[in-house]
Design an enzyme around this catalytic site. Structure first.
Site, PDB file in Angstrom:
ATOM      1  N   ASN A 218       0.840  -1.197   0.000  1.00  0.00           N
ATOM      2  CA  ASN A 218       0.000   0.000   0.000  1.00  0.00           C
ATOM      3  C   ASN A 218       0.875   1.247   0.000  1.00  0.00           C
ATOM      4  O   ASN A 218       1.945   1.290   0.613  1.00  0.00           O
ATOM      5  CB  ASN A 218      -0.991  -0.004   1.160  1.00  0.00           C
ATOM      6  CG  ASN A 218      -0.372  -0.188   2.529  1.00  0.00           C
ATOM      7  OD1 ASN A 218       0.674  -0.807   2.666  1.00  0.00           O
ATOM      8  ND2 ASN A 218      -1.004   0.346   3.538  1.00  0.00           N
TER       9      ASN A 218
ATOM     10  N   GLU B 274       0.384   5.281   0.598  1.00  0.00           N
ATOM     11  CA  GLU B 274      -0.543   6.333   1.032  1.00  0.00           C
ATOM     12  C   GLU B 274      -0.086   7.698   0.536  1.00  0.00           C
ATOM     13  O   GLU B 274       0.985   7.853  -0.055  1.00  0.00           O
ATOM     14  CB  GLU B 274      -0.655   6.291   2.565  1.00  0.00           C
ATOM     15  CG  GLU B 274      -1.207   4.949   3.034  1.00  0.00           C
ATOM     16  CD  GLU B 274      -1.485   4.871   4.524  1.00  0.00           C
ATOM     17  OE1 GLU B 274      -1.012   5.746   5.274  1.00  0.00           O
ATOM     18  OE2 GLU B 274      -2.175   3.913   4.930  1.00  0.00           O
TER      19      GLU B 274
ATOM     20  N   CYS C  11      -4.126   0.680  -2.511  1.00  0.00           N
ATOM     21  CA  CYS C  11      -4.037  -0.562  -1.737  1.00  0.00           C
ATOM     22  C   CYS C  11      -2.973  -1.488  -2.327  1.00  0.00           C
ATOM     23  O   CYS C  11      -2.656  -1.424  -3.521  1.00  0.00           O
ATOM     24  CB  CYS C  11      -5.366  -1.303  -1.759  1.00  0.00           C
ATOM     25  SG  CYS C  11      -6.686  -0.539  -0.819  1.00  0.00           S
TER      26      CYS C  11
ATOM     27  N   GLU D 291      -3.170  -4.646  -2.976  1.00  0.00           N
ATOM     28  CA  GLU D 291      -3.673  -5.561  -4.012  1.00  0.00           C
ATOM     29  C   GLU D 291      -3.631  -4.908  -5.392  1.00  0.00           C
ATOM     30  O   GLU D 291      -3.241  -5.521  -6.381  1.00  0.00           O
ATOM     31  CB  GLU D 291      -5.124  -5.972  -3.729  1.00  0.00           C
ATOM     32  CG  GLU D 291      -5.334  -6.686  -2.414  1.00  0.00           C
ATOM     33  CD  GLU D 291      -5.717  -5.727  -1.303  1.00  0.00           C
ATOM     34  OE1 GLU D 291      -5.042  -4.698  -1.141  1.00  0.00           O
ATOM     35  OE2 GLU D 291      -6.693  -6.019  -0.598  1.00  0.00           O
TER      36      GLU D 291
ATOM     37  N   CYS E 257     -10.376  -5.123   0.462  1.00  0.00           N
ATOM     38  CA  CYS E 257     -11.460  -4.145   0.409  1.00  0.00           C
ATOM     39  C   CYS E 257     -12.275  -4.308  -0.884  1.00  0.00           C
ATOM     40  O   CYS E 257     -11.854  -4.974  -1.837  1.00  0.00           O
ATOM     41  CB  CYS E 257     -10.918  -2.723   0.529  1.00  0.00           C
ATOM     42  SG  CYS E 257     -10.268  -2.050  -1.007  1.00  0.00           S
TER      43      CYS E 257
ATOM     44  N   CYS F 297     -10.667  -3.253  -4.291  1.00  0.00           N
ATOM     45  CA  CYS F 297      -9.689  -4.214  -4.813  1.00  0.00           C
ATOM     46  C   CYS F 297     -10.370  -5.465  -5.354  1.00  0.00           C
ATOM     47  O   CYS F 297      -9.919  -6.059  -6.336  1.00  0.00           O
ATOM     48  CB  CYS F 297      -8.665  -4.559  -3.738  1.00  0.00           C
ATOM     49  SG  CYS F 297      -7.585  -3.165  -3.376  1.00  0.00           S
TER      50      CYS F 297
END
Ligand code: THU
Length: 141
Positions: free
Chosen positions: A48, A50, A59, A61, A92, A95
């Site tokens: 991930n 940010e 993310c 994934e 999530c 994803c």
């Protein structure tokens, strides 16, 4: 697609743990690593990433997915998610939709630092998903 072998799952976990070490997550403090297995055996990983503009966060994934696609891979057999937590973290919704674009019945595995493991099929994780194709069609594979 055949399910991943124990050896492949071990290799995925190694790659996801390694990627999580590079997680850029100063805002949440929540590191995530993901690894995708391609039908030919190649593994692509991501973490991930940010941003100070929080909504731009990527993310793990989807980072792994972008790396895999850039390497020419689209036919995936499994995704493994690793978080340094006591229990597994489940991917999530965004994803799930991104992965479904390529492999609607992808095997999804989540591991952590505790003994618990979690495994599911993407089709069950995102039933009646949005798609521009008819069920069963995979025009982008
Ligand atoms: N995150 C992922 O990398 N994958 C998920 O499936 C859920 C959330 C990241 C995004 C953010 O950097 C942090 O976890 C906390 O939400």
């Amino acid at each position: 697609m055949p399910p991943p072998t124990p050896e492949q799952i071990a290799a995925l976990e190694k790659a996801a743990r390694q990627a999580a070490r590079h997680s850029y997550s100063p805002y949440s403090g929540f590191a995530v690593g993901a690894a995708l297995l391609e039908a030919g055996g190649a593994i692509s990983a991501g973490c991930n990433v940010e941003n100070a503009s929080y909504g731009l966060t990527l993310c793990a994934e989807r980072a792994a997915l972008c790396q895999a696609v850039a390497r020419g891979h689209r036919r995936f057999t499994a995704l493994l998610l690793y978080t340094p937590t006591a229990t597994p973290t489940i991917p999530c919704g965004a994803c799930r939709q991104a992965l479904l674009e390529f492999v609607p019945d992808l095997t999804v595995i989540a591991v952590c630092d505790g003994p618990e493991r979690w495994i599911a099929n993407l089709a069950a994780l995102l039933p009646q998903a949005f798609a521009l194709t008819k069920p069963g069609e995979t025009p982008h594979a």
